[in-house]
Design an enzyme around this catalytic site. Structure first.
Site, PDB file in Angstrom:
ATOM      1  N   ARG A 135      -9.514  46.594  60.124  1.00 15.12           N
ATOM      2  CA  ARG A 135      -9.354  47.829  59.361  1.00 15.12           C
ATOM      3  C   ARG A 135      -9.937  48.968  60.180  1.00 15.12           C
ATOM      4  NH1 ARG A 135     -12.578  47.800  54.471  1.00 15.12           N
ATOM      5  NH2 ARG A 135     -13.894  49.258  55.612  1.00 15.12           N
ATOM      6  N   GLU A 156     -15.048  53.973  62.193  1.00 20.46           N
ATOM      7  CA  GLU A 156     -15.352  52.689  62.838  1.00 20.46           C
ATOM      8  C   GLU A 156     -14.115  51.804  62.803  1.00 20.46           C
ATOM      9  OE1 GLU A 156     -18.518  50.701  60.780  1.00 20.46           O
ATOM     10  OE2 GLU A 156     -17.461  50.691  58.869  1.00 20.46           O
ATOM     11  N   ASN A 158     -13.214  47.865  62.167  1.00 18.63           N
ATOM     12  CA  ASN A 158     -13.780  46.618  61.651  1.00 18.63           C
ATOM     13  C   ASN A 158     -12.995  45.418  62.166  1.00 18.63           C
ATOM     14  OD1 ASN A 158     -15.708  47.731  59.460  1.00 18.63           O
ATOM     15  ND2 ASN A 158     -13.774  48.800  59.103  1.00 18.63           N
ATOM     16  N   SER A 163     -12.718  44.337  54.067  1.00 19.38           N
ATOM     17  CA  SER A 163     -12.581  44.032  52.637  1.00 19.38           C
ATOM     18  C   SER A 163     -11.758  45.075  51.901  1.00 19.38           C
ATOM     19  CB  SER A 163     -13.961  43.893  52.006  1.00 19.38           C
ATOM     20  OG  SER A 163     -14.685  45.070  52.193  1.00 19.38           O
ATOM     21  N   LYS A 337     -20.416  49.074  67.527  1.00 21.37           N
ATOM     22  CA  LYS A 337     -20.358  50.526  67.774  1.00 21.37           C
ATOM     23  C   LYS A 337     -20.419  50.844  69.264  1.00 21.37           C
ATOM     24  CE  LYS A 337     -23.498  51.715  64.427  1.00 21.37           C
ATOM     25  NZ  LYS A 337     -23.267  50.780  63.341  1.00 21.37           N
ATOM     26  N   LYS A 398     -26.682  57.168  65.122  1.00 21.13           N
ATOM     27  CA  LYS A 398     -26.449  55.884  64.461  1.00 21.13           C
ATOM     28  C   LYS A 398     -27.160  54.766  65.225  1.00 21.13           C
ATOM     29  CE  LYS A 398     -21.876  56.798  62.436  1.00 21.13           C
ATOM     30  NZ  LYS A 398     -20.507  56.246  62.284  1.00 21.13           N
ATOM     31  N   GLU A 402     -26.637  46.101  64.246  1.00 25.44           N
ATOM     32  CA  GLU A 402     -25.907  45.831  63.012  1.00 25.44           C
ATOM     33  C   GLU A 402     -26.928  45.751  61.878  1.00 25.44           C
ATOM     34  OE1 GLU A 402     -22.554  45.634  62.851  1.00 25.44           O
ATOM     35  OE2 GLU A 402     -22.509  46.101  64.982  1.00 25.44           O
ATOM     36  N   GLY A 403     -26.626  46.419  60.776  1.00 24.93           N
ATOM     37  CA  GLY A 403     -27.570  46.421  59.654  1.00 24.93           C
ATOM     38  C   GLY A 403     -28.901  47.013  60.063  1.00 24.93           C
ATOM     39  N   ARG A 497     -11.060  55.180  50.277  1.00 20.58           N
ATOM     40  CA  ARG A 497     -12.345  55.125  49.589  1.00 20.58           C
ATOM     41  C   ARG A 497     -12.916  56.521  49.487  1.00 20.58           C
ATOM     42  NH1 ARG A 497     -16.119  50.627  52.183  1.00 20.58           N
ATOM     43  NH2 ARG A 497     -15.095  51.502  54.017  1.00 20.58           N
TER      44      ARG A 497
END
Lengths: 530, 530
Positions: A135, A156, A158, A163, A337, A398, A402-403, A497
């Protein structure tokens, strides 16, 4: 009221409380009837947290948001080139070997994923085919220069667990139903017409991509057993289970492929590898055995999901198996990223290398400027921008991990960096802010009731901004020449979204996103009116 | 364990608790994803009882029940003749004038409905077309005589608010999904195969019937306004709302017909009649006006729904309107048990009269013996059977009044009648008991939690009996010759409902029915084994 949009200043129309109550009631009943749902919030029981019976509507906007038609079409048009790009990046392990180890030094999670690759690279891989369900997420960027056209800028890309495909198909159906059944007030803006609403075939499209992978296993890999299945690797106690269920339903009902689910914690007790690395799944209820053709990860993308070394062992075992992976660890790492930043460097040669004959310029036009903050020449350039308040205000910082924590915005960046030693700066990427045009919408969502197990509905109206995601599916081979490596390459619907525009006062609570669908408009419609 | 069935004694298979938990979990998630749902139980709030947010699965069997294929096909085959029969009964108002007034004397509800007809019969009717959405309900009757074949016996014929069509389509989908995805244990009986499962297209079929009515209004009645709609008359706080929503969704999405809802209590504030009896609906939210082409009653069938004279005024006003009614009061009255009883009298000439050229004998074969208990010769015959314990034990005593209390079974009948004056006996109909073969199944349902607003799942296994409903749609004209009066006549899917066999001990709680679908078997499969 501030005019959010130049044209269609009446969009969405102002409606009375009674009109809103009615429309929201219709929306919820339709949503529940088509499975546009999530599980209610977990409740505490003697056996720990548990998801209650039943389902509640997923969050959604009352109206489809305005979206420039040219931007929507461009995003769809270039998706197949994006699919090819990420397939070719993943195939070029030598290139990834230049990029990933730098990041592995500062990120345990990347290091663990990379170690799986290192353990398999010398003969451990048994399946040449890889499936990507991608995505690509964009916002509309509207330059303040007079006469400039809206353009998509990539947020970004994915490569794992993309999802909301199952729900996005239904979000577009909900808005079309409300329009067709005249639930919107008849004073609704001329922007709203059946032709302006775009359906999303993401549920069917993603399932078609998975079915392609399954069929490729049957024809190329040749199963050793009669019973075969697709195995979804999912998170325990997933509230977003119906989004996945819609994809499963397409696979079972349309493609007649059995689908089962397991988690990183349970998968090793339910599967085993044969001598030839065939992955055998023993159904925990029926005890029937299946050869797994395809592993579809809807889990394993966040560091917090790997709670013990056993979870990493599970990932390694699955990666070693002959099942096609959606995705492999390499494809998952291609979605970092850092890769996006390397591609987006001004005058980067990499895009041309991975897409020699395709839409290089169109893809480049979707890139926001991105800089590393390390000691390379580009990194020094990035540092100069980041440390200067005047230039920093057009950027966001950023974390590469990740996370790895929150983003730092605009004028907060210089102070944030100065508080830290320069040796840590390399863990961040500096990205040009995308300035999406705000508009108004109403978000309908459920929240946990203060007492008991119930949920209560919340309806909020205010300024919102939108993010468009285009799904793509791509089946490619890691082996052999680049020509012919991509075996199938398809666009698979879209997601819109929408979330509260935090720069606006009140209205929609920050942080709560909702699903949405597009109401297509001309290039000149969006942007603050006078 | 008692063997319920001769063949397939292993059906459904005995499964472990863990297997059942897994299958039930899969069933619920699939059910929620396709809108096989009802609203949760109402909770008390400061504003009175209120239906909570969200939805829970409707009750359903875990397995499709065994059903003789010959019976299933016969029921489908004769539905169009049943449609014609009830159209012709309704058209013959002179015949109804012989039957209904007798019943009106003992039943206020019938009297009120009949009074509406009496007020309109002399020029008050403005719409010659009537739409029927029927459901003919049967049980399989298995004679104890050796070698006798299973046969369908009609329980009742519904001419108003025939429900569960929207959910029945999904009940069959759920069982097919569970079979296709190998959720049933692999030891499952050979009875279970994709070919043995029959889909039900009731949601689409009923919507198609309603769309036929709407289109007939457009072409024959000619609307006076551009905007037209179908109006559903529904009960307030309906828990079974998604069953209706599926039909609405088909009308809106497939047929592009706007659908709105009103109740007997609100409809007069939302509609008005023009000088030419056109029914105009003003949408309470959007204020947009529509000419109502068709009134579809999912309410108004039970005496308790008419809580004030205003509700009767509403029914009269709607009946007077030019909208096509599904059904008219006459068609509703044609569904009385009394009509069924008159048709079923031995040597009754009525069936031949209403169906001169059709399947008279096949329909007659579906009738259980029925007797009045009045002073007619047939009534005296019925009294003799009812007062004799030896003969009464093969019968059930049913009140003729709609919503008129409980049935009296078998040997309880003589004492029940002797306690009452003979003058009251005419209020009952004596009907031969249908002796359906029992089988085992597992019913999955929700019940209200003892505390709080939640629901808890209940799973019960035991002896069950099944009732088959065949939907039919029929558009007919009250005016003109019989030939050509029926303008469309279609079969519209099926419903299987299953409930605890109260003659068996324990297991499934009495009174709780569940939706089901058929697993077709041969004539010899059912009936107690040795």
């Amino acid at each position: 009221m501030m005019a959010y949009v130049k044209e269609f200043a009446d969009y969405p129309p102002e409606i009375s409380q009674q009109q809103q109550d009615f429309a929201v009631g219709q929306l919820k009943n339709y949503a529940l009837s088509v499975g546009f749902t999530v599980k209610p919030f977990a409740v505490q029981t003697d056996d720990g947290p548990k998801l209650p019976e039943g389902a509640v509507p997923a969050p959604i906007t009352l109206y489809p948001s305005l979206f420039p038609k040219s931007c929507f079409e461009e995003a769809l048009d270039i998706q197949q080139s994006y699919n090819t790009l990420y397939a070719n990046i993943t195939r070029d392990t030598a290139w990834l070997e230049d990029i990933v180890p730098q990041l592995a030094k500062i990120d345990d999670f990347v290091e663990n994923l990379w170690n799986i690759h290192l353990q398999l690279k010398d003969g451990g891989y048994t399946q040449p085919l890889t499936l990507g369900l991608f995505r690509s997420d964009y916002m509309v960027h509207l330059d303040k220069t007079p006469g400039s056209k809206p353009q998509i800028r990539q947020v970004e890309f994915n490569t794992i667990a993309s999802s909301f495909g199952g729900l996005s198909t239904r979000a577009a159906q909900i808005h079309r139903y409300l329009l067709t059944n005249n639930i919107y007030p008849s004073t609704s803006s001329s922007a709203l017409s059946p032709d302006a609403l775009a359906p999303s075939d993401a549920a069917a499209g993603l399932a078609h991509g998975l079915a392609n992978g399954h069929k490729a296993y049957l024809s190329h890999t040749k199963p050793t057993m009669e019973d075969t299945c697709i195995l979804f690797i999912v998170q325990p106690s997933e509230r977003n289970i119906f989004d996945q269920q819609h994809i499963e339903n397409e696979l079972v009902n349309t493609h007649s492929i059995p689908v089962f689910r397991s988690t990183l914690a349970t998968v090793l007790t339910q599967t085993h590898l044969t001598d030839t690395s065939v992955l055998i799944y023993t159904h925990p209820s029926t005890q029937r055995k299946y050869e797994v053709t395809l592993l579809y990860y809807r889990a394993g993308y966040a560091p917090t999901e790997y709670t013990s070394p056993a979870d990493w062992t599970a990932r390694l075992t699955l990666e070693r198996s002959r099942a096609i992976k959606c995705p492999t660890v390499l494809l998952q790492l291609a979605g970092m990223k850092k890769v996006q930043q390397v591609l987006a460097l001004p005058d980067s040669p990499h895009l041309q290398r991975f897409l020699p004959n395709a839409d290089t310029e169109r893809l480049r036009n979707t890139f926001a400027l991105m800089y590393p903050l390390d000691s390379t020449p580009s990194g020094k350039e990035g540092q100069a921008i980041a440390l200067n308040e005047a230039t920093a205000k057009g950027y966001v910082l950023k974390p590469q991990r990740e996370g790895g924590g929150n983003n730092i915005y605009r004028s907060d960046i210089p102070a944030f960096l100065k508080e830290r030693p320069e040796s840590e700066w390399g863990a961040y990427v500096l990205m040009q802010m995308i300035e999406p045009p705000a508009q108004r919408n109403t978000i309908v969502r459920m929240t946990a009731a203060k007492e008991g197990q119930g949920v209560v509905g919340v309806v909020e109206t205010g300024g919102v901004i939108c993010e468009l995601g285009i799904y793509g599916t791509c089946l490619f081979s890691m082996a052999g020449q680049t020509a012919g490596a991509v075996q199938s390459n398809e666009v698979a619907g879209y997601l819109l979204r929408t979330k509260g525009d935090t720069s606006s006062e009140g209205g929609v609570a920050a942080g709560f996103g909702a699903l949405d669908s597009v109401c297509l408009v001309g290039d000149d419609a969006l942007g603050a009116g006078s």
